[in-house]
Design a protein around this motif. Structure first.
Motif: not given
Length: 526
Positions: A16-34, A219-228
């Motif tokens: 996707g080309k509309e920005g990026t987001v990363k998953a989070v490791d909750p045990s460390l509260n740290a982002q995960i690649e990619p 995508g974000a629920g408020q945009t992609i989710g609602q538009n879907l």
């Protein structure tokens, strides 16, 4: 399989080309690649257009091909091996055994629906022969079958990264019904979602399915989710999540020029009625309750969030046992930092309500995103007077309602909102009280169980995982079990249609050899 931060649109893997987001490791509260690319409006449009184009072709494929597709998805998910479990553990904080069990459940769901498809009963094939000589008016030839509603939007759930997500129960039942699926992946387990989505895509290609039979967007629920949900090609929605999220989707679906059904599983506190005989005789009840409360860090939609009992020495003894069992429980990592924050906030609000007292609290540590178990208590009069006490706290927290007598117990049962489950702990000595409760519980819950807790939803033909609002948006449906397919079907009647145009399930010779109703009688060979 390498995780690349991609979503699936038909047979393509897309960044996707509309920005990026990363998953989070909750045990460390740290982002995960990619980083994962977010879907644009054009990518959403392409996924929905492909699904719509695929619909008529997919729904008329032979039942055996549809069933084989579902089984192949299960096989390809298993082919992912340890990599899927390892990524899911990292993204959710859930233990290996839990996720391996959930993977098994996910594949079992797919295979269950393959059996449902082959069986053919879901089609409800019904034939009423023409009666040309009937007086005063002849009857035409009438035939009925059910067909899929159309492309279904499925929203992945936070608490089940496999069984209620990309290839979970909503997706499996929609595909079984003959409906293409467009999944909106949950942001909490993006890598897990990519792996599973590519397994589904691989199965679709291997089984030569129409290209648009499956897509997955990020995508974000408020945009992609609602538009879907608002897209005209989408004809139904499967959702598991918060009450606010479900209601927002319901409003969007209802405001469309063509409103569509939203099957949303939302909020449930799953009351547990502990009757006197059970309190006196079941010494394991306190530990069983504590174990159910803390299972999966309390992040089950069937978590026992409300206990009800009549004041007695036996209840006092239960409280002592529950206190000891809960205090021995260590905290467990919650699914996301946001869920953890919501849990701690919810517990704090409950504790601050007048008339509520703390009974027991689990061990506390410095664990990141660690959920500390808690049991609070109040009396029935206070509960009935304060609506805030009924709110779901997503996590290992429960509220005990002490009732003065049987009449007050029944009054509280009448008062609570719709639930996924209601449990009764009883012995033979409690049958009279249980009989008084049962009609109320039938009106309040989708599943009623005795001498157990609602955590643990069996994938079976008789299972109901649904209930009156706000537990779900439509109490007539279930999201688990064979009947989940019914959500995505509608009946069509064919009157005097030429034999050459009839689907196989409606032809006179019954080539599929499925159960049908013929002139009011159940038949297999006619």
């Amino acid at each position: 399989m390498q995780i690349k931060g991609e979503m699936i649109i038909g047979r393509q893997a897309v960044q996707g080309k509309e920005g990026t987001v990363k998953a989070v490791d909750p045990s460390l509260n740290a982002q995960i690649e990619p980083a994962f690319g977010l879907a644009s409006a054009s990518e959403l449009e392409r996924a929905c257009a492909l699904a719509w184009t695929a619909f008529d072709q997919y729904r008329e494929l032979p039942l055996e091909r549809r069933a084989k597709f579902l089984e192949t998805i299960a096989d390809r998910i298993m082919d992912l091996g340890p990599a899927l479990i390892e990524r899911a553990m990292q993204e959710t904080g859930l233990p290996q055994a839990r996720l391996e069990g959930e993977r098994g459940r996910t594949c079992n769901q797919l295979r269950l629906f393959a059996k449902v498809v082959r069986d053919g009963r879901f089609l409800t094939a019904t034939l009423d022969s023409a009666l040309p000589d009937r007086q005063p008016a002849p009857r035409p030839d009438l035939r009925l079958r059910k067909i899929g509603l159309g492309p279904v939007a499925v929203f992945g759930a936070s608490n089940f990264p496999l069984a209620f997500s990309v290839a979970g129960g909503d997706t499996a039942s929609a595909l079984a019904a003959g409906c293409p699926v467009v999944v909106k992946a949950h942001s909490a387990h993006l890598g897990t979602s990519e792996l599973v989505a590519k397994a589904v895509q691989k199965a679709a290609i291997e089984c030569d399915m129409p290209e648009g039979v499956f897509s997955m967007l990020i995508g974000a629920g408020q945009t992609i989710g609602q538009n879907l949900v608002a897209h005209p090609h989408i004809k139904a929605v499967g959702f598991t999540g918060s009450r606010s999220g479900g209601i927002a989707l319901m409003k969007t679906a209802a405001a469309r020029p063509e409103p569509i059904p939203v099957y949303a599983e939302m909020s449930s506190i799953n009351p547990v009625f502990m009757l006197e005989g059970a309190l006196q005789s079941n010494a394991r009840l306190p530990q069983a309750f504590a174990d159910s409360l803390t299972l999966g860090a309390g992040q089950f939609c069937t978590n026992p969030g409300l206990l009800l009992a009549i004041d007695s020495p036996a209840l006092d003894k239960f409280i002592e046992g529950a206190k000891a069992a809960i205090e021995a429980k260590n905290p467990a990592t919650m699914l996301t930092p946001g869920i953890h924050q919501a849990y701690t906030s919810g517990v704090a609000k409950l504790a601050a309500i007048e008339g509520v007292s703390l009974v027991a609290q689990g061990a506390t540590t410095g664990m990141t995103c660690g959920a500390v178990a808690a049991l609070y208590s109040t009396d029935a009069a206070n509960f009935l007077a304060k609506p805030d006490l009924e709110g779901e706290i997503f996590g290992p927290c429960s509220l005990l309602i002490r009732c003065r007598n049987e009449a007050e117990l029944v009054q509280v049962a009448e008062h609570v909102e719709g639930q996924l489950t209601a449990a009764v702990h009883a012995t033979a000595a409690d049958i009279a009280t249980a009989r008084k409760l049962l009609p109320t519980l039938e009106r309040k819950a989708g599943r009623i169980l005795f001498n157990g807790f609602g955590t643990g939803v069996e994938v079976a033909h008789a299972m109901v995982h649904g209930g009156p609002f706000p537990s779900t948006s439509d109490s007539r449906s279930t999201s688990v079990g064979a009947s989940a397919i019914d959500r995505f079907l509608r009946p069509v009647c064919y009157q005097d249609v030429p034999a050459e145009l009839l689907a196989p399930e409606l032809s006179n010779d019954n080539p599929l050899n499925i159960a049908r109703v013929v002139n009011g009688d159940l038949a297999w060979n006619a």
